[in-house]
Write an enzyme that holds these catalytic residues in place. Structure first.
Site, PDB file in Angstrom:
ATOM      1  N   ALA A  43       3.174  -1.348   4.917  1.00  0.00           N
ATOM      2  CA  ALA A  43       2.450  -0.183   5.436  1.00  0.00           C
ATOM      3  C   ALA A  43       3.447   0.971   5.509  1.00  0.00           C
ATOM      4  O   ALA A  43       4.496   0.854   6.157  1.00  0.00           O
ATOM      5  CB  ALA A  43       1.888  -0.500   6.816  1.00  0.00           C
TER       6      ALA A  43
ATOM      7  N   THR B 107       0.874  -1.174   0.000  1.00  0.00           N
ATOM      8  CA  THR B 107       0.000   0.000   0.000  1.00  0.00           C
ATOM      9  C   THR B 107       0.911   1.224   0.000  1.00  0.00           C
ATOM     10  O   THR B 107       2.120   1.101   0.196  1.00  0.00           O
ATOM     11  CB  THR B 107      -0.898   0.045   1.252  1.00  0.00           C
ATOM     12  OG1 THR B 107      -0.046   0.165   2.400  1.00  0.00           O
ATOM     13  CG2 THR B 107      -1.740  -1.212   1.388  1.00  0.00           C
TER      14      THR B 107
ATOM     15  N   VAL C  75       7.402  -2.579   7.241  1.00  0.00           N
ATOM     16  CA  VAL C  75       7.373  -1.117   7.334  1.00  0.00           C
ATOM     17  C   VAL C  75       7.985  -0.516   6.063  1.00  0.00           C
ATOM     18  O   VAL C  75       9.142  -0.796   5.721  1.00  0.00           O
ATOM     19  CB  VAL C  75       8.129  -0.627   8.584  1.00  0.00           C
ATOM     20  CG1 VAL C  75       8.108   0.898   8.644  1.00  0.00           C
ATOM     21  CG2 VAL C  75       7.525  -1.229   9.844  1.00  0.00           C
ATOM     22  N   LYS C  76       7.178   0.300   5.390  1.00  0.00           N
ATOM     23  CA  LYS C  76       7.620   0.892   4.131  1.00  0.00           C
ATOM     24  C   LYS C  76       8.214   2.270   4.418  1.00  0.00           C
ATOM     25  O   LYS C  76       7.541   3.139   4.998  1.00  0.00           O
ATOM     26  CB  LYS C  76       6.418   0.995   3.197  1.00  0.00           C
ATOM     27  CG  LYS C  76       6.765   0.987   1.744  1.00  0.00           C
ATOM     28  CD  LYS C  76       5.489   0.836   0.936  1.00  0.00           C
ATOM     29  CE  LYS C  76       5.727   0.972  -0.534  1.00  0.00           C
ATOM     30  NZ  LYS C  76       4.480   1.180  -1.261  1.00  0.00           N
ATOM     31  N   VAL C  77       9.454   2.456   4.007  1.00  0.00           N
ATOM     32  CA  VAL C  77      10.211   3.656   4.359  1.00  0.00           C
ATOM     33  C   VAL C  77      10.731   4.325   3.087  1.00  0.00           C
ATOM     34  O   VAL C  77      11.279   3.642   2.215  1.00  0.00           O
ATOM     35  CB  VAL C  77      11.426   3.254   5.252  1.00  0.00           C
ATOM     36  CG1 VAL C  77      12.250   4.465   5.651  1.00  0.00           C
ATOM     37  CG2 VAL C  77      10.970   2.477   6.482  1.00  0.00           C
TER      38      VAL C  77
END
Ligand code: E4P
Length: 219
Positions: free
Chosen positions: A60, A27, A86-88
C-alpha cells in the site's frame, strides 16, 4: 520465486489467488484511481478487502513525500492489517523513512527504482522489497532486465537481505527472464501470469487426446 499481482481490481486478485500461485499484491495510487477508489476511508477499506482475499504481502503506497508525513501515513497503513507492506518512493525522505520503518519492524517496498545506485541505497536503509520498474525503462530504450541482473549481482556480493521485486512487467517473457536472472519476486498484471499457461502444442495435444479418447469410447 514469488508472484505478486499488480492491481487493485478485486476480481483479478481473486482470480489469481484461486489459481493457487499468488504470494501477494502490489498497488499504487494510479491503480487505486483506476478502480475508482478515493478518499481516506474508502482507500483503507479497499486495502482491508484485499487483505481479506490473499494470505500476505499487500503493498500500500504512501502519498506523502516528507519524512514525517511518510512515517505517519505508513504507520496508519500498517495498522490496517498485518499483511500490509508500506510502499515508499525512492526519494531522500523515503530512504530515511524506510530506515525508520525497518527499526520499527514495519515491512517496506521501495518503489520507483530505476538505477543500481538507488537499489544500493534502499538495501542499506533496510527495505524489505525493492521495486525496479522494468517496463518503464524499456519504454525509454534502457534495458530493464539488465538492471535486474545488475542488482542481483550487487545484492549477492554483499548478502543484502532486501528482496528484488521486479515491477512494471509488460509480458510473460519479462517474467521468464526475471526467473532466469534470479529476481526474488515479480509483480505483474493478471494476463502476464495467465499468459504462462499458453502453448499451442498443449492445446493441440489436449484436443488430440480428447478426440482419441472419445473415438475409443464411442457407444
Ligand atoms: C508496482 O509496484 C508498480 O507500481 C507497477 O508495477 C508499475 O507498473 P507500470 O509501469 O505498468 O505502471
Amino acid at each position: 520465486m514469488k508472484f505478486f499481482i499488480d492491481t487493485a481490481n478485486l476480481d483479478e486478485i481473486k482470480e489469481a489467488y484461486d489459481l493457487g500461485v499468488l504470494d501477494g499484491v502490489t498497488t499504487n495510487p494510479s491503480l487505486m484511481a483506476k478502480e475508482g477508489i478515493s478518499g481516506e476511508e474508502n482507500i483503507r477499506n479497499h486495502y482491508k478487502t484485499i487483505c481479506g482475499i490473499v494470505d500476505d504481502k499487500v503493498s500500500a503506497e504512501v502519498i506523502a513525500t516528507d519524512f514525517d508525513g511518510i512515517v505517519k501515513e505508513g504507520k496508519a497503513l500498517a495498522k490496517i492489517d498485518d499483511k500490509i507492506v508500506v510502499k515508499v518512493p525512492m526519494i531522500k525522505e523515503g530512504i530515511k523513512a524506510i530506515k525508520y520503518f525497518h527499526s520499527e519492524g514495519i515491512r517496506t517496498n521501495c518503489t520507483l527504482v530505476f538505477s543500481a545506485g538507488q537499489a544500493i541505497l534502499a538495501a542499506k536503509a533496510g527495505a524489505t522489497y525493492l521495486s525496479p520498474f522494468i517496463g518503464r525503462l524499456d519504454d525509454i530504450a534502457f534495458d530493464g532486465l539488465e538492471l535486474i541482473s545488475q542488482i542481483v549481482h550487487i545484492y549477492q556480493n554483499y548478502g543484502f537481505e532486501t528482496e528484488i521485486l521486479a515491477a512494471s512487467l509488460r509480458h510473460t517473457m519479462h517474467l521468464v527472464k526475471c526467473a532466469e536472472i534470479g529476481a526474488d519476486v515479480v509483480t505483474c498484471p493478471l494476463k502476464v501470469i495467465t499468459g504462462l499457461l499458453n502453448h499451442p502444442l498443449t492445446d493441440k495435444g489436449l484436443a488430440q487426446f480428447l478426440a482419441d479418447h472419445a473415438k475409443a469410447n464411442k457407444g
